[in-house]
Design an enzyme around this catalytic site. Structure first.
Site, mmCIF file in Angstrom:
data_model
loop_
_atom_site.group_PDB
_atom_site.id
_atom_site.type_symbol
_atom_site.label_atom_id
_atom_site.label_comp_id
_atom_site.label_asym_id
_atom_site.label_seq_id
_atom_site.Cartn_x
_atom_site.Cartn_y
_atom_site.Cartn_z
ATOM 1 C CB CYS A 30 -1.079 0.063 1.243
ATOM 2 S SG CYS A 30 -1.556 -1.281 1.829
ATOM 3 C CE1 TYR A 169 -2.679 -10.357 -0.057
ATOM 4 C CE2 TYR A 169 -5.080 -9.779 -0.197
ATOM 5 C CZ TYR A 169 -3.542 -9.910 0.687
ATOM 6 O OH TYR A 169 -3.628 -8.985 1.686
ATOM 7 C CG HIS A 172 -1.556 -9.322 4.110
ATOM 8 N ND1 HIS A 172 -1.157 -8.796 3.031
ATOM 9 C CD2 HIS A 172 -0.322 -9.573 5.154
ATOM 10 C CE1 HIS A 172 -0.010 -8.774 3.029
ATOM 11 N NE2 HIS A 172 0.877 -9.138 4.203
ATOM 12 C CG ASP A 265 3.990 -9.659 5.179
ATOM 13 O OD1 ASP A 265 4.825 -10.506 5.130
ATOM 14 O OD2 ASP A 265 3.229 -9.234 4.164
#
Ligand code: ADP
Ligand code: SF4
Length: 691
Positions: A30, A169, A172, A265
């Site tokens: 991000c 994906y 997360h 992460d």
């Protein structure tokens, strides 16, 4: 010249139908510059391509309005209207010969769809995982068919926008595909729930669908959380994380594997070292022949070579190291290892996305400014008529101002009162877990020492007389700030004079003297009204030194801003494990030599606790006595040849190290050219330029 030891990092690697030019892979991250600031996003990613990253990915790209993560500013890929903005990014990456990747995401129940007002979708009924009063509904078979089609449509649009690598994906805990995989989230009884094969079904189908959609013209990447650090409650690298990779081993062209959630992460250097994910990801290459990308805050080329030679990874994945130094690969290629601006692992960058604005970086002051101010991380225009500058104070603001000004060609004199460089950075880097923060100082010192037009003096406390005597025309005061001792902060806006009824230490005392500064006279109370890391840090230092420690805060938790740097939970957990008592929602109301009175922020109910030493962590005051003295001598400036005096960094307004660094950089960029205060200091995005 590149050191041949690092040649392996520059080998091209085949990924499906494509070839990545080297092993440097900027994984999706991000930026806070998503669909609302597409020019900024494109420029930032393009600069990384120029800096040598072989594959560069967008941040998450929402594939549908049911995955609207507003007000976060991610990439958007809802329909054809989004293609021009996405194309800007792909084009900017291609300009330097890198491959452009895009991460397609449906957020499942990880979004309340505040803007689109659509009902979130999940494998089973589930509350949104933030605090909005929103619940996702369980997807029926039509929803599953829709979801598969949305991925296909998004993949086709991504191709149309020019992306070479299309990511599916499941990471997360932010992807509907991971929600389906998870026993924790998926309670279905049909063929999409229950057994491992059933929970895997949608993921497998979407991967196959996207493969069909992109054909043999683009590469398919799969990003998977292979461990959630939840033990048997979650996916683990010994359990289903491994099983998923084994089951889908050859389906993608490349695997990108990491930990979930984001706080696991993107662990900070306070809680983890370079390469911290290796023990989880090391197995992946043993169950697939496909190349593997992994992260671990790698900034050292030797570590990078090691993980490749050991067969742990094929690509060095990086988000933060690529933010701190977009030119990291180029510098390795050119044999300029000492020029690498290493990430310090502080996560100020994540706080940008978490507060929905373009990210900042503590090490790289140009990030987020590439398009709007035209700042390049490596290049800065030479001054047309370089006039000499005196910088007073060798903390982050002073060091960065001196470095960037010297790079522009000015004769720079840098004077520091103390016997070491770095100011607050040096003092904070001596605190537990923060040694990597010293890189802010070390990189700037290294650069300055290579510049012949910068003179640097330690043990040089300057006075107004000194400055007037030098006759240097431009002076920047980077003299920093000191923590207040009077209790003024967020909650108490006026001095709390009773604080001085007992022993008081400020964070500066502890930063200067370490734990030895804390007397062994009885219980230590930290009063944290700063709400970031310093309160917890002071408590940690005192607790590690064996003191009885209580952390009192008007906040609802320890250091709530640290939620934005993803470390609040780790900080509070660590304090509890060190035996620190935590009293949230408390104000100070009175003090004696060995006690402190508190009042509940809600009810006003009072209580008395034992306190021999109080450490108020509240606000700071600028060290601006030199500024005041020079203002008082304004009449003497012209005779002394002094033309401008400018406060920068904490001396102007105490803030983060990132803000001080930015302030120093801004001073150098705008040297002798102060902007128009009536105008925005940068270009603004005009969406008409895109659509
Ligand atoms: P910032 O974060 O804004 O860079 P710091 O507090 O880290 O601020 O650094 C300020 C530095 O300025 C400190 O190292 C301090 O010793 C130095 N300093 C303060 N006053 C003077 C002075 N009068 N002359 C020279 N150096 C000074
Ligand atoms: Fe690294 Fe901190 Fe910069 Fe993020 S803000 S890239 S963690 S130095």
């Amino acid at each position: 010249m590149r050191d041949p030891r690092y040649d392996i990092l520059f080998e091209p690697v085949r990924i499906g139908p494509l070839t990545a030019p080297n092993r440097f892979w900027q994984v999706p991250h991000c930026s806070g510059m998503g669909y609302r600031y597409p020019n900024a996003e494109a420029r930032m990613r393009g600069i990384k391509a120029e800096g040598g990253w072989g594959v560069i990915s967008t941040q998450e790209a929402e594939i549908h309005p049911t995955s609207d993560i507003s007000p976060a500013n991610e990439a958007r890929n809802w329909d054809a209207q989004d293609i021009p903005a996405l194309r800007l990014v792909a084009d900017a990456i291609h300009e330097h010969g890198s491959l452009a990747a895009i991460q397609l995401v449906h957020n499942g129940f990880h979004t309340p769809n505040r803007y689109s007002r659509m009902i979130p979708l999940a494998p089973s009924p589930a509350l949104y995982d933030g605090n909005d009063p929103v619940q996702a509904r369980a997807m029926d078979k039509t929803d599953i068919a829709n979801m598969r089609r949305w991925y296909v449509q998004a993949a086709k649009r991504a191709r149309e926008a020019g992306f070479d690598v299309i990511y599916v994906y499941a990471g997360h805990d932010m992807s509907v595909l991971q929600h389906f995989l998870s026993r924790r989230h998926n309670h279905r009884c049909d063929e999409y729930g229950g057994s491992f094969e059933n929970r895997l079904r949608l993921f497998r189908e979407v991967i196959a669908d996207v493969r069909d959609a992109i054909g043999d013209r683009a590469a398919l990447a799969v990003r998977l959380a292979i461990d959630e650090l939840l033990g048997p409650e979650g996916i683990t690298c010994e359990g289903e994380g491994r099983d998923i990779i084994a089951a889908l081993a050859e389906e993608p062209d490349v695997w990108d594997v990491n930990l979930s959630d984001w706080s696991n992460d993107s662990q900070t250097s306070r809680f983890s070292d370079e390469g911290f994910q290796e023990k989880y990801t090391a197995f992946v290459k043993s169950v697939t022949t496909r190349p593997v990308v992994g992260v671990g805050r790698y900034t050292s080329p030797d570590s990078m070579v090691r993980v490749i030679r050991k067969g742990i990874l094929d690509f060095i994945g990086a988000a933060r190291p690529s933010i701190a130094d977009p030119f990291l690969p180029k510098k390795i290629e050119q044999g300029r290892i000492d020029d690498i601006r290493e990430c310090i692992g502080c996560n100020i960058c994540t706080s940008g996305d978490n507060t929905c604005v373009p990210m900042r970086c503590t090490q790289n002051p140009t990030v987020g400014e590439e398009w709007r101010r035209g700042w390049h991380p490596e290049r800065i225009a030479p001054l047309p008529a370089p006039e000499p500058a005196l910088i007073v104070g060798g903390g982050p603001a002073g060091l960065e101002a001196a470095r960037a000004l010297a790079q522009r060609g000015a004769e720079v004199t840098l004077a520091e009162a103390g016997s070491e460089w770095g100011g607050r950075v040096s003092r904070e880097a001596r605190m537990p877990g923060l040694a990597a923060w010293g890189r802010v100082r070390d990189w700037r010192l290294g650069q300055l020492r290579n510049l012949t037009n910068a003179q640097m003096y330690l043990q040089s406390p300057l006075t107004a007389d000194d400055i007037l005597a030098y006759g240097i025309p431009h002076v920047a005061l980077a003299t920093g700030a000191r923590w207040r001792a009077d209790g003024v902060g967020r909650s108490h806006r006026r001095p709390q004079h009773f604080i001085a009824e007992g022993a008081v230490l400020t964070p500066d005392d502890v930063l200067d003297g370490g734990a030895a500064a804390i007397p062994a006279s009885g219980p230590v109370v930290i009063f944290d009204d700063d709400w970031f890391y310093m309160g917890g840090l002071m408590a940690e230092v005192a607790a590690r030194a064996g003191h009885d420690v209580t952390l009192v805060t008007p906040d609802v938790m320890v250091g709530s801003f640290a939620q934005n740097t993803l470390e609040q939970v780790r900080i509070q957990r660590q304090l509890l494990s060190l035996g620190v008592r935590i009293l949230p929602n408390q104000l100070l109301t009175g003090r004696g030599a060995d006690w402190l009175d508190l009042a509940c922020t809600y009810s006003g109910t009072t209580r008395r606790i034992d306190c021999a030493v109080l450490v108020p962590v509240t606000a700071r005051l600028p060290v601006d006595d030199l500024w005041e003295a020079l203002q008082a001598r304004r009449a003497d400036w012209a005779d002394a040849g002094l033309r401008s005096v400018t406060r920068i960094g904490d001396c102007l307004a105490p803030g983060t190290i990132a803000a001080a660094n930015h302030s120093g950089h801004l001073y150098a960029r705008t040297y002798c050219e102060p902007g128009d205060p009536d105008k925005a200091p940068f270009r603004r995005e005009d969406l008409a330029t895109v659509y």
